[in-house]
Write a protein that holds these residues in place. Structure first.
Motif, PDB file in Angstrom:
ATOM      1  N   GLN A 633      -4.497 -29.635  24.420  1.00 45.07           N
ATOM      2  CA  GLN A 633      -3.285 -30.295  24.913  1.00 45.07           C
ATOM      3  C   GLN A 633      -3.102 -30.090  26.409  1.00 45.07           C
ATOM      4  O   GLN A 633      -2.684 -30.994  27.138  1.00 45.07           O
ATOM      5  CB  GLN A 633      -2.071 -29.743  24.167  1.00 45.07           C
ATOM      6  CG  GLN A 633      -2.066 -29.998  22.674  1.00 45.07           C
ATOM      7  CD  GLN A 633      -1.683 -31.428  22.323  1.00 45.07           C
ATOM      8  OE1 GLN A 633      -0.519 -31.781  22.302  1.00 45.07           O
ATOM      9  NE2 GLN A 633      -2.684 -32.249  22.077  1.00 45.07           N
ATOM     10  N   MET A 670      -2.998 -33.163  16.931  1.00 42.86           N
ATOM     11  CA  MET A 670      -3.068 -32.808  18.351  1.00 42.86           C
ATOM     12  C   MET A 670      -4.222 -33.516  19.043  1.00 42.86           C
ATOM     13  O   MET A 670      -4.099 -33.961  20.192  1.00 42.86           O
ATOM     14  CB  MET A 670      -3.193 -31.291  18.494  1.00 42.86           C
ATOM     15  CG  MET A 670      -1.969 -30.544  18.004  1.00 42.86           C
ATOM     16  SD  MET A 670      -2.178 -28.746  17.924  1.00 42.86           S
ATOM     17  CE  MET A 670      -1.958 -28.311  19.650  1.00 42.86           C
ATOM     18  N   SER A 674      -4.115 -36.145  22.255  1.00 45.01           N
ATOM     19  CA  SER A 674      -4.974 -36.103  23.439  1.00 45.01           C
ATOM     20  C   SER A 674      -5.636 -37.452  23.684  1.00 45.01           C
ATOM     21  O   SER A 674      -5.719 -37.919  24.829  1.00 45.01           O
ATOM     22  CB  SER A 674      -6.042 -35.015  23.274  1.00 45.01           C
ATOM     23  OG  SER A 674      -5.459 -33.733  23.207  1.00 45.01           O
TER      24      SER A 674
END
Length: 714
Positions: A633, A670, A674
């Protein structure tokens, strides 16, 4: 940076995810009022909990037709209530199950079944509500009966019509508390006595009596074969007379005759006659249904082997719903193999009911209501007065040892506190791996809570706080906050009575974690502040660092990242001074998230890279993967999209290899974030879809959040 406890300006923050290294994920929110919890779109399978109707079902056609017509005539806006009452053994539950299965098409929202009877009294309504809610949505539940009831009404109102079977109701208030929300539902309750309090709500009241002679004979023929019945017509008639047509009493005789194929009906009748003649005059009248079922149980009880009979009496004194071979061995001082054989004998005799086997427990057994009362009566008559206390203590000691073994395997960094046993289990239960330990905790959670409450009411204070402390991995994995908070209040009281300051500190700390999970941030902060003061007064640096870490996590979730950073920096300093490399790294993961919240990508990359390296060196691969996921992240925020994708994919692979379901799903989400930051919305949507599939059986709240991300990516 604002010092801890000082005012700070409001700021916009991003919602992030953090939690227990291996067992838990929680929403960390900048502004809580920005999070909306909707009815999840991805939920567990439609419940079909009502037991199937056996092929031996007989008669009751008129009652079924009458109730079916009544239900069809009820207004669509209403919740229909049916109360079926009658004596023990008359077949109330079986009738209710037959009724519900005949109406399957009317209730597409699901068929729910819960038994309100218990070995130590009626089931707690909050426990029942928790089970109902977990059947329709994954993830954590609120604390408190009122909020659980509200969630249940909301969850059921959002579904198609549902049918709820409540067995063993003793008061109309139980039905009112569990009634689904919305309209078009059906609630069927069984009880020994009528429930006239339901009449003002328009409930149908059905008194259920025994089978008549013709139906009873048909039932015997279906189970034993018509040839066997026709061979001994007089014995058949006498058997029906002795059992008064009660299905439970007939079923016990059928079990006996099937188990011993060479035994004649005449032999069974003589045994039942003899059993009735031994009924004490102080008991119910011989023609009372309870006495008839008890006589049938007595007829089988006299044929039990010694050890099986002793187990039958002793296990009925435990505060548990189900029993397996290991628990039976603990209370009878037999080996698990021997106790398992005794349980199988009891089930074959019809004295116990065998439930669906559980992989982590093996065959599981329970008492029917009449058998439980019968066994407790024999225990009172045949066992010494201390037998119940000893059995409950042996069971509690065995549970404590088993839970502690699971705790040490699942959370080895959890502070080890002493365990005290009156009857040290030998052998203690062992777990083959982490998944087996966690599955066992989940399967045993109802029995563990009952054991904990019994220990509290008995005054076994050390047992109470030690059980609560040992159950730490389950509190975090199950996230059943109502039970979490209830148990911790009991544990804290017990630790204070034991004057064990360290135990009190540990439980107050984990109570704070539970309160944080319910977003009761002020109460959680009070807990951690008390822990901090106590740890400092005793010079407990480890406890002080943990309290500061939890204060940082809580203020961060409460939307105060700068204040959180102050607490976390203090925790980091103390952990570094103790050379607690793992503790430092775990605090750094939270600090990395705060850097991300404050749009400081470079700071996040630096601290998360350090945390990742340290966790690999101390051989904590799961938390190392968490650091890597957050590092992805940070790279994405910095615009380093190739590094972000590589870190995200590696984190996903590591979580997959560890079998960490929650973080496997989270890492997919996650990674999708991205890729979305890199403008690759189609690839991000594919990852969100995969994450959604995994979250559907884990956490409704997380699934709802990913659903919103997926919609935004399309």
């Amino acid at each position: 940076m604002t010092a801890p406890g000082m005012p700070h300006p409001p700021m916009m923050v991003n919602n992030t995810i953090t939690g227990d290294p291996a067992l838990h994920t929680g929403v960390q929110a900048g502004h809580i009022d920005a999070i909306h919890f909707h009815q999840p779109q991805h939920v567990p399978p439609v419940p079909r909990q009502v037991r199937p109707v056996p092929a031996s079902w007989t008669d009751r056609e008129q009652e079924l037709a009458r109730l079916t017509a009544w239900i069809a005539a009820q207004p669509e806006f209403a919740v229909s209530l049916v109360s079926v009452h009658g004596p023990a053994g008359v077949g109330k539950s079986a009738f209710a199950e037959r009724l519900i299965h005949s109406l399957t098409h009317r209730y597409p929202g699901g068929h729910f079944h819960t038994d309100l009877t218990g070995s130590m009294g009626p089931a707690r309504i909050s426990d029942v509500l928790g089970r109902l809610l977990r059947a329709v949505q994954a993830g954590p539940l609120p604390a408190g009966s009122d909020e659980l009831a509200s969630w249940w009404r909301s969850a059921s109102a959002a579904r198609g019509p549902v049918c709820l079977l409540l067995d063993g109701v003793t008061h109309a208030d139980h039905i009112r508390a569990l009634t689904p929300g919305g309209s078009g539902h059906l609630v069927v309750a069984t009880s020994r006595l009528p429930l006239p309090e339901l009449a003002p709500q328009g409930a149908a009241q059905l008194p259920l009596g025994p089978l008549d002679h013709t139906a009873a004979r048909t039932y015997l023929a279906r189970c034993l074969g018509p040839e066997r019945i026709d061979q001994e017509p007089d014995a058949t008639n006498r058997l029906i007379d002795l059992t008064a047509g009660l299905p439970a009493a007939l079923a016990l005789s059928i079990t006996q005759l099937t188990r011993h194929r060479s035994r004649t009906l005449s032999t069974a009748v003589r045994a039942l006659d003899a059993s009735r003649s031994r009924t004490p005059a102080t008991k119910l009248a011989l023609d009372h249904p309870g006495a008839i079922v008890s006589a049938a149980l007595d007829a089988e009880y006299t044929n039990l082997p010694h050890f099986a009979a002793r187990l039958y009496r002793t296990a009925a004194l435990l505060p548990v719903d189900t029993i397996d071979a290991h628990l039976a061995a603990a209370i009878t001082q037999r080996t698990p193999a021997e106790a398992g054989a005794d349980l199988a004998d009891l089930a074959t005799s019809g004295m116990l009911v065998q439930d669906t086997a559980q992989p982590v427990r093996g065959p599981v057994y329970r008492y029917s209501s009449p058998a439980l009362a019968h066994a407790q009566e024999h225990a009172a008559r045949d066992e010494p007065e201390s037998a119940g206390t000893e059995a409950r203590r042996r069971a509690a000691d065995w549970y404590l040892a088993a839970v502690t073994a699971a705790e040490r395997l699942l959370t080895p960094s959890h502070r080890h506190l002493n365990r005290t046993y009156l009857y040290a289990p030998d052998p203690a239960l062992e777990f083959t791996d982490r998944q087996a330990a966690l599955s066992w905790l989940d399967a045993q959670s109802p029995n563990l809570m009952s054991t904990l409450r019994t220990a509290h009411s008995t005054g076994w204070n050390a047992m109470v706080w030690q059980l609560v402390h040992a159950m730490w991995p389950w509190w975090r994995a199950g996230r059943m906050y109502d039970l979490w908070i209830e148990a911790h209040h009991l544990g804290l009281e017990a630790a204070r009575l034991c004057k064990d300051a360290v135990a009190e500190q540990e439980l107050r700390n984990t109570l704070g974690v539970g309160l944080r999970g319910t977003h009761s941030f002020d109460e959680a902060i009070t807990c951690f502040t008390d822990v901090l003061a106590g740890a400092r007064s005793r010079g407990d640096v480890r406890g002080e660092a943990q309290a500061l870490h939890e204060l940082g996590a809580t203020t961060y979730e409460a939307g105060r990242p700068e204040e959180a950073a102050g607490y976390l920096e203090q925790a980091r300093t103390l952990r570094a001074h103790r050379e607690d490399r793992r503790g430092v790294a775990l605090t750094d993961i939270l600090l990395g998230q705060i850097h991300l919240t404050l749009d400081d990508a470079a700071g996040a990359i630096e601290v998360l890279t350090t945390a990742r390296a340290a966790l690999l060196e101390v051989e904590d691969p799961h938390d190392a993967a968490r650091a890597l996921a957050w590092l992805g992240q940070a790279y994405a925020m910095a615009g380093h999209h190739e590094e972000a994708e590589q870190a995200g994919r590696e984190a996903f692979e590591e979580f997959t290899s560890h079998g960490a379901r929650q973080w496997t799903a989270r890492s997919l989400e996650m990674l999708g974030q991205s890729l979305a930051a890199a403008g690759r919305k189609q690839d991000a949507a594919a990852l969100y879809t995969r994450a959604l599939e995994q979250y559907s059986s884990i956490s409704a709240v997380d699934a709802e959040r990913v659903q919103r991300r997926l919609q935004a990516a399309r």
